[in-house]
Design a protein around this motif. Structure first.
Motif, mmCIF file in Angstrom:
data_model
loop_
_atom_site.group_PDB
_atom_site.id
_atom_site.type_symbol
_atom_site.label_atom_id
_atom_site.label_comp_id
_atom_site.label_asym_id
_atom_site.label_seq_id
_atom_site.Cartn_x
_atom_site.Cartn_y
_atom_site.Cartn_z
ATOM 1 N N CYS A 136 0.814 -1.223 0.000
ATOM 2 C CA CYS A 136 0.000 0.000 0.000
ATOM 3 C C CYS A 136 0.850 1.277 0.000
ATOM 4 N N TYR A 137 0.498 2.209 -0.890
ATOM 5 C CA TYR A 137 1.213 3.489 -0.934
ATOM 6 C C TYR A 137 0.945 4.327 0.317
ATOM 7 N N ASN A 138 -0.112 3.993 1.051
ATOM 8 C CA ASN A 138 -0.392 4.739 2.271
ATOM 9 C C ASN A 138 0.160 4.062 3.529
ATOM 10 N N GLY A 141 -4.102 -3.293 3.153
ATOM 11 C CA GLY A 141 -3.852 -1.877 2.910
ATOM 12 C C GLY A 141 -5.066 -0.971 3.016
ATOM 13 N N CYS A 142 -4.926 0.214 2.450
ATOM 14 C CA CYS A 142 -5.995 1.218 2.533
ATOM 15 C C CYS A 142 -7.155 0.853 1.607
ATOM 16 N N GLY A 143 -6.859 0.064 0.591
ATOM 17 C CA GLY A 143 -7.911 -0.399 -0.317
ATOM 18 C C GLY A 143 -8.202 0.525 -1.479
ATOM 19 N N CYS A 146 -5.653 3.065 -2.836
ATOM 20 C CA CYS A 146 -4.527 3.576 -3.631
ATOM 21 C C CYS A 146 -4.288 2.626 -4.815
ATOM 22 N N CYS A 160 -2.964 -0.857 -3.854
ATOM 23 C CA CYS A 160 -3.960 -1.695 -3.181
ATOM 24 C C CYS A 160 -4.976 -2.238 -4.176
HETATM 25 ZN ZN ZN Z 1 -3.307 1.454 -0.272
#
Ligand code: ZN
Length: 221
Positions: A189-191, A197-199, A201, A204
Motif C-alpha cells: 500500500c502506498y499509504n 492496505g488502505c484499499g 490507492c 492496493c
Molecule cells: Zn493502499
C-alpha cells in the motif's frame, strides 16, 4: 533441484519481492536480501522487509539511495504531489520514479559481486503494471548485458514474475507455501498499511483485485 549458487534478492517488503524471496529460497542454495531506500513516503517498508527476511532466515541489508528521489519529482517520494489513480493517456502515472530499476540493479550487481554472487532476483513484471519502462523484459535483458560488460561478470538477472498477472503471483506464493505470509505480512500500500492496505490507492487496487481473482480460482479447486 536447487541451483548450487547463491542469489541476491531485491526486497522491498511488498507482495512481489517477498514472493520472489521465497522463490529464490526454493531455487538457490543461499539467499540474501537487499532493501534499497529512496525516500519513500513510508519507512515502515524497511521494517517490514527486515521482519520478513528474519522470518525467512536470510541476511538483510539496506542501502540508502535517497539521491534517486532528489533527482526528479514523483508522487512516491513527494507527499505534496497527489498520486495518479489511473495511468494517464500516453504517459506514466506520477508514481513513476525515473531510472529506479536501473539504479537498483546497478547497486545490486555491485553488492552481489562483493559477495561473489552472480544471480540477482527482482520482482518486476510487465504483465500487470502501469507500463513503467524499467519493468519491461527488454530493459532487464539490456541492463543484464550492460552490467556484465561494465564489471566483466556473468550476472544473471532473474525475473520470476515478468509474465505473471497479479492473480498468478498470488498463485505462485501459494504454490511456494507462503500465501499467508505474503497476504498478512507484506506492505504494498502506498499509504503504508500492511496486508490488504488502505484499499483505494493504485497499489492496493491492483493487489486486492489480483487476490480476489485468485481466491475465486482457489475456492473452486
Ligand atoms: Zn493502499
Amino acid at each position: 533441484m536447487k541451483n548450487k549458487e547463491s542469489a541476491l534478492v531485491l526486497h522491498s517488503g511488498g507482495q512481489d519481492s517477498t514472493t520472489c524471496l521465497f522463490w529464490a529460497l526454493r531455487n538457490f542454495k543461499e539467499v540474501r536480501t537487499l532493501c534499497i531506500t529512496y525516500g519513500q513516503r513510508h519507512s515502515l517498508e524497511v521494517e517490514v522487509a527486515q521482519q520478513i527476511a528474519r522470518e525467512a532466515g536470510v541476511p538483510f541489508q539496506t542501502l540508502d539511495a535517497s539521491v534517486i528521489s532528489r533527482l526528479a519529482d514523483n508522487s512516491l517520494t513527494n507527499p505534496e504531489i497527489a498520486m495518479d489513480a489511473e495511468k494517464p493517456e500516453g504517459s506514466y502515472p506520477n508514481t513513476f520514479v525515473p531510472g529506479r530499476n536501473l539504479f537498483f540493479l546497478t547497486f545490486a550487481a555491485v553488492i552481489a559481486r562483493t559477495y561473489g554472487i552472480r544471480n540477482i532476483v527482482t520482482g518486476v513484471s510487465q504483465a500487470d503494471y502501469s507500463g513503467y519502462p524499467d519493468c519491461r523484459d527488454t530493459f532487464i535483458r539490456s541492463c543484464n548485458t550492460t552490467l556484465n560488460l561494465a564489471m566483466d561478470e556473468q550476472f544473471i538477472i532473474h525475473t520470476p514474475l515478468m509474465w505473471l498477472t497479479k492473480a498468478e503471483t498470488w498463485a505462485l506464493a501459494d504454490e511456494l507455501g507462503v500465501f499467508d505470509i505474503v497476504r498478512n505480512k507484506t506492505l504494498t500500500c502506498y499509504n503504508g498499511i500492511i496486508a490488504e492496505g488502505c484499499g483505494h490507492c493504485p497499489a492496493c487496487k491492483l493487489r486486492n483485485a489480483g487476490l480476489k481473482e485468485y481466491l475465486e480460482i482457489r475456492n473452486c479447486k
